[in-house]
Enzyme design. Structure first.
Site: not given
Lengths: 598, 598
Positions: B296, B441-443, B448
């Protein structure tokens, strides 16, 4: 696979309940469309867009346009048939004069069709769109013979149109353009030069293409005052001696672009092509602006259109995609997860888009109605002048604001899909790529902002903006004592106050220091746009409350509008304060930085 | 053709003057890098990125990845050589433990390399990036034998790494995942299932690929508490009997995406593939989070990276493209037009990007330094805990805020090019398409935001946010009486006040009503991000003033920083008020709308 349903009911509500369609009955073109006819026409438009254009949107993006060895362009599969259906439905000549093949219906209906078709298939919609604007310029500036010659062919879709302005070294700054026109015997001209970014410059949808080309007659003054507008047909039928000869205009290449792949963006080479003057010599720029202004409103609508179709697909996804649980505990414990729509931030995202769409559509229709008044009402000069003022002010505002926010909304809608939004086959990223061009073409949005602040605000002593303030102020005064209207009127008053402060600030600080106008122009465009949407929401709320009081059938839709309007007032309109702060920061800090520091 | 120069001097200024690099000398890894060595390493990083990676950015986008008949993936031309150069330079193992093939240098330097390489070629940088994060998880959770086995092969670039989380029906909601692990004799597992969106899942850059796969051991609990993490190599060398046998893991297809075409995004099929447990059974999710958090931060840096390279190209264009005249009259009357940079709105556009870039880079380095403290300092538990708190708070904030704004900035930079920005060969639209994925991506960024507000804020009784308030408050108290600092400190105090009000509002209204937290989470992320940038600008200003007072050589750079910081304070930070208003509007209006109305 994305879907699209044209928002016919929404348009009908706005035209009937909010803007009171019947009030326009004495404007030429309106009397043919009573309430039932209006609905029938809109449903016909919706059907064409949903059934014919939308299914070609993704395939058109994937296939794109191909330039063949002989310089011809093949449009994507199905575009030819769709163009024929569009023309046969009478949509190209919808608002054009009946004497020249048009149907003479209100421009307002054409603006609705713009939205529907640009939602369904933006790249496709540009082909008829450019034909419509070229036709408009021809019917406005042409001789009687020219109108009679081009009108019926273009409205029938046999011939299409283009605008040729940009050259490699000049886009915004048309005064620099180099394309030359050399007089020929017999009154025609030989046009030579290169134009770029010519949308629909070459294609296989029509028998002939009528290029409207800005060029400089030999010996004409430098700068914009030496530009003339020419009709340069692909095949020359104007002169019987030439009998349809292929003109010396050709597509040198097509651009590989971020989006609108279904539309051919051409480099056009004019190698002594035969051209015919349209309008007066050296008056080409003002003539072109008839097209430009209409095209700018059309582009503004594209911003709304992409936002609308992106919203529809995002809302459907949010209602059906199961992922995570509501923050307050499982809403559907029998399912493996809750639908996304239970998440407050998903709703926030969707409501931001929707609160824009409904009010932006109102702004478009309000302005389109004024456009009809400005063009068709010759029995009331005051109404006509007010409508013209309004159009002048709203054109750059709507082009800049609606396309900026429309793009942002396409991005937001894509975001709701997570990783699936980034994959081409799901179609959400195409809306983003297509929406992006609307911020750029027909005058980049920064140019709209400076046109708004630098030209349209001060024009006629600020007559147009003063009229806008008066109209909004009168609405507030009429409604502020109504309890149910207070949540809409009070924020609108605050937003209007910020817009008035910003306008005053420019009067006091920008007359003597134009960089203060430039530095605040973009923020002003957004501040004004927000207040414009706020004014629309307040009117929508009033009409919805009245409809609810009457016990209208579409109760759910009225409730949804009242809630969405509240959301706009509480969470979106307050941005006006921030934009005002930016404007009042002035330009000194911006201009102080030496160019080489950047 | 776009260009890129790595901002080495900017990084050096931040590390030395703002964050006082020498203060970290006793943190393991730092003592090897004195001021001269630091510069030498950064210049080496810059050279690799500028000379090797950047020239492959546009070609990589155009060529994309190709899946061959046998399921192998061909990466774009030149990527193999670039990957070798990247590995041979020691960049993969830069911050990894020296016992396992790493160089043991600070993570902070790796974060700088992240920025440079993602600016130069984001799609390429993901291949080493994923290897680095997979390596990090292996070195964190692996047995001594696993660390010794994988470490040297991965740092040398012979083997690469991936993360396999997402499945078709679950991305955010990993508790739903279905991939199964069946125990085999001898302690290994047979992994079966399908994963999607696997970046660098298959490629031709390395001899072997080490997939880290989240799966559920047969009989394990449902939900996230039953997930375990497995090492699934493409070729199995772990068991001497298998002697490098091709494992039953394969790329079923690659995605056709909006951007990052140079990176292969794979559907990965596991058909009873041999896998080895990493860490403890049913503790896969926490183990994966070691990777996720590092990834992240890496994605946050991608937001900055695309903004930086887009800025550089836009600024160069604005300085050289001649179009129109200054609002105050021709600045260069001998030329046909003035450069764009004379226009206040062009400067406004550029300064908005730049004022983000410089402070965002500071935020990245500040957090990276804390990351080094959190991971390496065992002689001061309090400092370590504070650093860990900081990291927990800043990771979702930076992922969400920097990627949102980085994308917006890529769009702004593209806009300055007008129509030329929409054409692929000019490269500006690629920055937009590539930057877009970082928000997803990555959440996805909404995840977040809710992680920040719902988990990180209240954690340990708000310890992390209280520490942040304390640190910013102390800085304000120290500097508010310094005349030259007042233009920076006063707006920072106001922004901090808004952040504190928003935090208090959540304490009072979200504990009992979680939808209030969800409804304001996105606005809070942006409010906090703005205050974070403001704090960085105030520190940059202080260091610039000190440097100017010392009569430092780089006077122009210091002046430019002071001006840019003023711009941020006057025109960007005031957005905090608007975000606060949104937060305090609460969630009731959002939640009231029935789902079927959307």
């Amino acid at each position: 696979m994305p879907t699209y349903r044209a928002p016919v009911d929404e348009v009908l509500f706005l035209l009937r309940d909010v803007f009171q369609w019947e009030r326009y009955a004495n404007v030429p073109g309106f009397s043919d469309l009573n309430a039932e006819m209006l609905e029938a026409v809109l449903r016909q438009a919706a059907r064409l867009c949903e059934d014919v254009l939308q299914p070609l949107n993704q395939t058109g993006d994937r296939e794109g346009c191909r330039r063949l060895a002989d310089g011809a362009i093949a449009t994507p599969n199905g575009f030819r048939e769709a163009y024929r259906a569009y023309a046969e439905g009478g949509w190209i000549g919808l608002a054009a004069d009946q004497r020249y093949g048009g149907q003479g219906l209100p421009y307002t209906i054409a603006a609705v069709m713009n939205e529907f078709s640009a939602s369904a298939n933006m790249a496709f919609s540009m082909y008829p769109g450019l034909t419509i604007t070229a036709l408009s310029a021809l019917l406005h500036h042409g001789t009687e013979a020219q109108k009679a010659f081009y009108g019926p062919k273009m409205t029938a879709g046999r011939w299409s149109g283009t605008m040729n302005l940009t050259e490699p070294h000049c886009g915004t700054d048309l005064g620099l353009l180099r394309t030359k026109a050399a007089p020929l015997a017999g009154g025609a001209y030989a046009i030579s030069g290169q134009k770029i970014f010519i949308s629909a410059g070459e294609h296989d949808l029509a028998e002939n293409i009528v290029h409207l080309v800005l060029a400089r007659i030999e010996g004409a003054p430098a700068g914009t005052k030496g530009l003339s507008l020419f009709i340069v047909p692909k095949f020359v039928h104007e002169d019987p001696d030439l009998a349809g000869r292929r003109n010396a205009v050709s597509c040198g290449s097509i651009e590989n672009k971020m989006g609108i792949h279904g539309n051919s963006t051409c480099v056009m080479n004019f190698d002594g092509a035969i051209g015919f003057l349209l309008g007066e010599p050296n008056r080409g720029l003002p003539a072109m602006f008839v097209m430009m202004n209409e095209a700018r409103l059309g582009v503004a609508v594209q911003g709304l259109a992409q936002s609308e179709v992106a919203y529809q697909n995002a809302a459907a996804y949010a209602r059906t995609r199961l992922q995570m649980r509501a923050l307050t505990g499982a809403k559907f414990p029998d399912q493996p997860a809750d639908p996304l729509i239970v998440q407050p931030d998903v709703r926030r995202n969707l409501l931001e888009i929707r609160a824009f769409n409904e009010a932006a559509r109102a702004l478009v229709l309000w302005t389109a109605l004024r456009c009809d008044v400005a063009r068709r009402v010759d029995f009331d000069q005051k109404a006509r002048q007010e409508a013209e003022d309004h159009l002048g002010l709203m054109t750059p505002l709507m082009k800049g604001f609606l396309t900026d926010r429309g793009f942002d909304n396409a991005v937001k809608a894509q975001q709701l899909f997570g990783g699936h939004g980034y994959i081409r086959e799901n179609g959400m990223e195409q809306f983003v790529r297509d929406a992006r061009i609307a911020m750029i073409y027909e005058g980049a949005n920064a140019v709209q902002a400076i046109d708004l602040v630098g030209r349209k605000l001060p024009m006629h002593g600020g007559r147009a903006i003063i009229a806008f303030f008066g109209e909004v102020g009168a609405f507030i005064a009429q409604n502020e004592l109504t309890e149910a209207m207070r949540p809409y009127v009070a924020p609108l008053r605050e937003g209007l106050g910020h817009l008035q402060q910003a306008t005053m600030w420019f009067m006091n600080h920008a007359m003597t220091k134009p960089d203060n106008a430039g530095a605040g122009s973009y923020a002003y465009m957004h501040l004004f746009g927000l207040v414009g949407l706020g004014f629309m929401w307040a009117q929508i709320a009033r009409a919805s409350l009245a409809s609810r009081a009457r016990g209208a059938v579409a109760r759910e839709a009225m409730e949804a509008r009242l809630m969405t309007g509240r959301f706009f007032m509480e969470r979106m309109l307050p941005e006006t304060q921030f934009q005002l702060t930016r404007i009042m920061a002035g330009g000194d800090a911006l201009m102080a930085m030496p160019a080489e520091y950047f």
